[in-house]
Design a protein around this motif. Sequence first.
Motif, PDB file in Angstrom:
ATOM      1  N   GLU A   1      72.929  66.291 -14.193  1.00  0.00           N
ATOM      2  CA  GLU A   1      71.396  66.807 -13.585  1.00  0.00           C
ATOM      3  C   GLU A   1      70.325  65.037 -14.003  1.00  0.00           C
ATOM      4  OE1 GLU A   1      68.323  69.420 -16.035  1.00  0.00           O
ATOM      5  OE2 GLU A   1      70.902  70.138 -16.555  1.00  0.00           O
ATOM      6  N   LEU A   2      70.132  64.914 -14.850  1.00  0.00           N
ATOM      7  CA  LEU A   2      69.041  63.785 -14.771  1.00  0.00           C
ATOM      8  C   LEU A   2      69.289  63.213 -13.514  1.00  0.00           C
ATOM      9  CD1 LEU A   2      69.455  62.613 -18.945  1.00  0.00           C
ATOM     10  CD2 LEU A   2      67.726  63.989 -17.897  1.00  0.00           C
ATOM     11  N   VAL A   3      70.466  62.508 -12.560  1.00  0.00           N
ATOM     12  CA  VAL A   3      70.014  61.786 -12.371  1.00  0.00           C
ATOM     13  C   VAL A   3      69.972  62.524 -11.027  1.00  0.00           C
ATOM     14  CG1 VAL A   3      71.532  60.649 -10.004  1.00  0.00           C
ATOM     15  CG2 VAL A   3      72.363  59.868 -12.795  1.00  0.00           C
ATOM     16  N   GLN A   4      69.813  63.873 -11.197  1.00  0.00           N
ATOM     17  CA  GLN A   4      69.743  64.395  -9.447  1.00  0.00           C
ATOM     18  C   GLN A   4      68.591  64.660  -9.395  1.00  0.00           C
ATOM     19  OE1 GLN A   4      71.867  68.200  -8.374  1.00  0.00           O
ATOM     20  NE2 GLN A   4      73.085  67.303 -10.100  1.00  0.00           N
ATOM     21  N   LYS A   5      67.735  64.793 -11.240  1.00  0.00           N
ATOM     22  CA  LYS A   5      66.103  65.040 -11.266  1.00  0.00           C
ATOM     23  C   LYS A   5      65.410  63.968 -10.557  1.00  0.00           C
ATOM     24  CE  LYS A   5      66.585  68.941 -14.626  1.00  0.00           C
ATOM     25  NZ  LYS A   5      65.746  68.916 -15.981  1.00  0.00           N
ATOM     26  N   THR A   6      65.891  62.391 -10.615  1.00  0.00           N
ATOM     27  CA  THR A   6      65.263  61.573 -11.048  1.00  0.00           C
ATOM     28  C   THR A   6      65.348  61.137  -9.691  1.00  0.00           C
ATOM     29  OG1 THR A   6      65.911  61.095 -12.784  1.00  0.00           O
ATOM     30  CG2 THR A   6      65.679  59.211 -11.046  1.00  0.00           C
TER      31      THR A   6
ATOM     32  N   GLU B   1      59.534  69.327 -11.815  1.00  0.00           N
ATOM     33  CA  GLU B   1      61.027  70.231 -12.150  1.00  0.00           C
ATOM     34  C   GLU B   1      61.651  70.719 -11.013  1.00  0.00           C
ATOM     35  OE1 GLU B   1      63.637  68.845 -15.033  1.00  0.00           O
ATOM     36  OE2 GLU B   1      61.916  67.917 -15.856  1.00  0.00           O
ATOM     37  N   TYR B   2      62.882  70.395 -10.550  1.00  0.00           N
ATOM     38  CA  TYR B   2      63.337  70.780  -9.586  1.00  0.00           C
ATOM     39  C   TYR B   2      64.921  70.904  -9.901  1.00  0.00           C
ATOM     40  CZ  TYR B   2      60.120  67.955  -7.247  1.00  0.00           C
ATOM     41  OH  TYR B   2      59.128  67.243  -7.224  1.00  0.00           O
ATOM     42  N   ASP B   3      65.484  72.508  -9.174  1.00  0.00           N
ATOM     43  CA  ASP B   3      66.379  72.927  -9.586  1.00  0.00           C
ATOM     44  C   ASP B   3      67.702  71.641  -9.096  1.00  0.00           C
ATOM     45  OD1 ASP B   3      65.240  75.074 -10.640  1.00  0.00           O
ATOM     46  OD2 ASP B   3      65.799  76.381  -8.202  1.00  0.00           O
ATOM     47  N   THR B   4      69.248  72.007  -9.595  1.00  0.00           N
ATOM     48  CA  THR B   4      70.115  70.807  -9.705  1.00  0.00           C
ATOM     49  C   THR B   4      70.988  71.074  -8.809  1.00  0.00           C
ATOM     50  OG1 THR B   4      70.727  70.910 -12.195  1.00  0.00           O
ATOM     51  CG2 THR B   4      69.089  69.652 -11.216  1.00  0.00           C
ATOM     52  N   LEU B   5      71.765  70.966  -8.209  1.00  0.00           N
ATOM     53  CA  LEU B   5      72.838  71.003  -7.459  1.00  0.00           C
ATOM     54  C   LEU B   5      73.976  71.355  -8.783  1.00  0.00           C
ATOM     55  CD1 LEU B   5      72.446  69.612  -3.609  1.00  0.00           C
ATOM     56  CD2 LEU B   5      71.610  72.245  -4.752  1.00  0.00           C
ATOM     57  N   ASP B   6      75.249  72.106  -7.700  1.00  0.00           N
ATOM     58  CA  ASP B   6      76.562  72.649  -8.845  1.00  0.00           C
ATOM     59  C   ASP B   6      77.458  71.200  -8.335  1.00  0.00           C
ATOM     60  OD1 ASP B   6      78.099  73.098  -6.561  1.00  0.00           O
ATOM     61  OD2 ASP B   6      76.556  75.318  -7.389  1.00  0.00           O
ATOM     62  N   TYR B   7      78.277  70.888  -9.113  1.00  0.00           N
ATOM     63  CA  TYR B   7      79.123  69.928  -8.436  1.00  0.00           C
ATOM     64  C   TYR B   7      80.325  70.421  -7.743  1.00  0.00           C
ATOM     65  CZ  TYR B   7      78.680  68.284 -13.848  1.00  0.00           C
ATOM     66  OH  TYR B   7      78.636  67.915 -15.063  1.00  0.00           O
ATOM     67  N   ASP B   8      80.552  71.857  -7.011  1.00  0.00           N
ATOM     68  CA  ASP B   8      80.768  71.669  -6.031  1.00  0.00           C
ATOM     69  C   ASP B   8      80.742  71.382  -4.916  1.00  0.00           C
ATOM     70  OD1 ASP B   8      83.276  72.440  -7.187  1.00  0.00           O
ATOM     71  OD2 ASP B   8      83.511  74.606  -7.620  1.00  0.00           O
ATOM     72  N   THR B   9      79.480  71.589  -4.962  1.00  0.00           N
ATOM     73  CA  THR B   9      78.637  71.051  -3.977  1.00  0.00           C
ATOM     74  C   THR B   9      78.256  69.536  -3.397  1.00  0.00           C
ATOM     75  OG1 THR B   9      76.870  73.458  -3.960  1.00  0.00           O
ATOM     76  CG2 THR B   9      76.042  72.000  -2.166  1.00  0.00           C
ATOM     77  N   LEU B  10      78.188  68.867  -4.442  1.00  0.00           N
ATOM     78  CA  LEU B  10      77.775  67.873  -4.570  1.00  0.00           C
ATOM     79  C   LEU B  10      78.815  66.553  -4.319  1.00  0.00           C
ATOM     80  CD1 LEU B  10      74.535  67.057  -7.019  1.00  0.00           C
ATOM     81  CD2 LEU B  10      74.901  66.090  -4.586  1.00  0.00           C
ATOM     82  N   LYS B  11      78.971  67.470  -4.778  1.00  0.00           N
ATOM     83  CA  LYS B  11      81.145  65.942  -5.375  1.00  0.00           C
ATOM     84  C   LYS B  11      81.936  65.711  -3.563  1.00  0.00           C
ATOM     85  CE  LYS B  11      85.214  69.602  -4.868  1.00  0.00           C
ATOM     86  NZ  LYS B  11      85.763  70.953  -5.725  1.00  0.00           N
TER      87      LYS B  11
END
Length: 670
Positions: free
Chosen positions: A140-145, A365-375
């Motif tokens: 999540e922290l990586v996605q936010k950055t 802050e922004y919404d993050t994506l789930d693992y299944d979407t990003l993998k």
Amino acid sequence: MVPNVWNALLPPFPREGLNHLLPSDFCQVTMFLRKEAAKLARLSQLDLPNCTPDMLKKFQRKLRAKLWEKMGVKYDPTLPLDVNEYGSIDCGDHTITRLIYQSRPGIYVTALLYRPKEGKGPFPGAIHVHGHHADGNLAELVQKTMTALVKRGYVGLSIDAFGVFERASEYMQKEYHGGFLGSSLFNIGESLMGAQLVDNMRGMDLMCSLPYVDKKHIGVTGASGGGNQTMWLAAMDERVAAAMPVVSVGSFESYVTGVNCVCEQLPDGLTFTEETGVLALIAPRPLRIGNAYYDVNPTFGVEEMLKTYRQVEKLYRDLGKSDNIAYTVSPHVHGFHPAMREAMLGWFDWHLRGIGHGGTQEAPEYDTLDYDTLKTFQDDVRSPKVRTTQEHCFLTGTKLREAMLNTESFNAAAKRRELAKILRLRTLPNGKLSAFAEVDGFERYALEIDDRLIPFVVKRGSAKGKFRLLLHPEGKGNLTDSEIAEAAADGATIVACDLFGEGETAQPNIILGLRSQLMRQLLWLGRSIPGEWLFDIFALLKVIKKDFKATSIDIKGIREAGACAAFAAALKPGEFTAEAVDAPATMLFSRAENVSFAAVAFKPKATNCLYSQMLATPNFLKWGDISLVAALAGKGLKFTSPRAYDGEVWTDDKIAAFNKEVETLTKRLK
């Protein structure tokens, strides 16, 4: 039960248990490490008074060459990147592309490419290297950055570290890459730090290959382990135009008695440079350091950072580039908090986009994506191109063993010298022996040598002059009554000791695991646990011969201590006999896959491997293997229940093959 031995330098301090002699706030090993670290830090500090650009370039060329040598890896910019894309995600104002690229021959990196949908370009670029997130660049922290960067007009690349999540032993397994697996890279002559550096430099190659990226304006950032990677990428790759390492800068001296990961481990680092030297490799390019006021790890404390920062800041002033260096301290604990992201955005905007003057920029802050979407691999079937750490160690180690087996002859004396060197064995000085009151039939002694103590006990046997030295990897207190009785059955006098950092000499408050932490600490100082244990073994053998009038000596070592007994027999053949019990008979994994090393971060004992990280030795398999050790030892060495490096018990067929290999290598010794 083996009794404790009172420290010859302190009055008795009784505590319950076998291995708690000293007060909790004192440890001779800790004091020893602090002393050595302080001495080397003084010798290795940055020394560039009144520095000129020419002086700096000369310094940088020399230090970079030394660093590449110690990291043990090679960066090849001519190697095809062979980028494979696995689809994109439309996020409205930007897209995220899943991809892999080739870092080294046969090694591919999983990464996510963030690209703005609006704007002409070319866009400034930013690389994010993650810290110790078990979920890698999907955290999540990586996605936010990354989202904050792409929404401000940056093309961003977030890179998975070697051995993490999508690059773990099993796909998307939450595996700690800095434990036994990360240390195993040392055996094949590589380092996890070097592997990450090349992965990240190849990520820079990828960014520079994109026509919509401004190649002269690419920054790098990350926190914790990612902050460390940020520092090294900026130091070793001059294409980095601005850098902000977060909660990672301290000093190499503090690493020795503090806590850091194997991915942050530079072999022999403090013997030739301090962290000031590494940061000087970034000069005079823009560098902003971020630290947390309430960081629980003193290694990255503000005080340690400022010790390093002040020296590097002076270098920037000498070069007339004071505006290119700064630091930020936020009132937080360890992490890439919003305040740090805002400081990073302001720094990058100033130096990569020419906007503002380096002040903080808001990062909503922004919404993050789930693992299944990003993998990367939507079907959960990882490409065979993405090699795991275990697979890489096995394949590379197998080639190195083949090179050994194809060598027609060896100079025995030269191989012994080489072995002593890679184990970092030191010259043995004279010691002082102190005796204490006998307890339960055990005579108690302490050997004071080289500003430290070796506690040991002696149980007399009926066979005159016959001695057996028992070595347990967790200290003499872990020897069972039955093991002692069995060893004494032939009338031998038994000697049991606490090797360096074990038993009564163990450090308190261990976080990373007893031998894991000590291995890392010693390697910064140009030493190793096997080297220190051999030092203790040879010191005790000398005492047993001289003071106890031994006429014959046998060493029996268990697990890792058994490997050290084998090394001792190889280095001094004919002087004693040795038995290695449940010890590795190879420094190679039993196979390339299906050996799980899953562990929670900083809890290496959660792995299912029998051995600790202490045997990980830079360049060992380049030197040879345990079979060559056995050949050098000759008939004075015996293996009982030998195993592979991952702890797999060998079958009779494998033992027979090992014995045949030893026989072949013995014939080739000159």
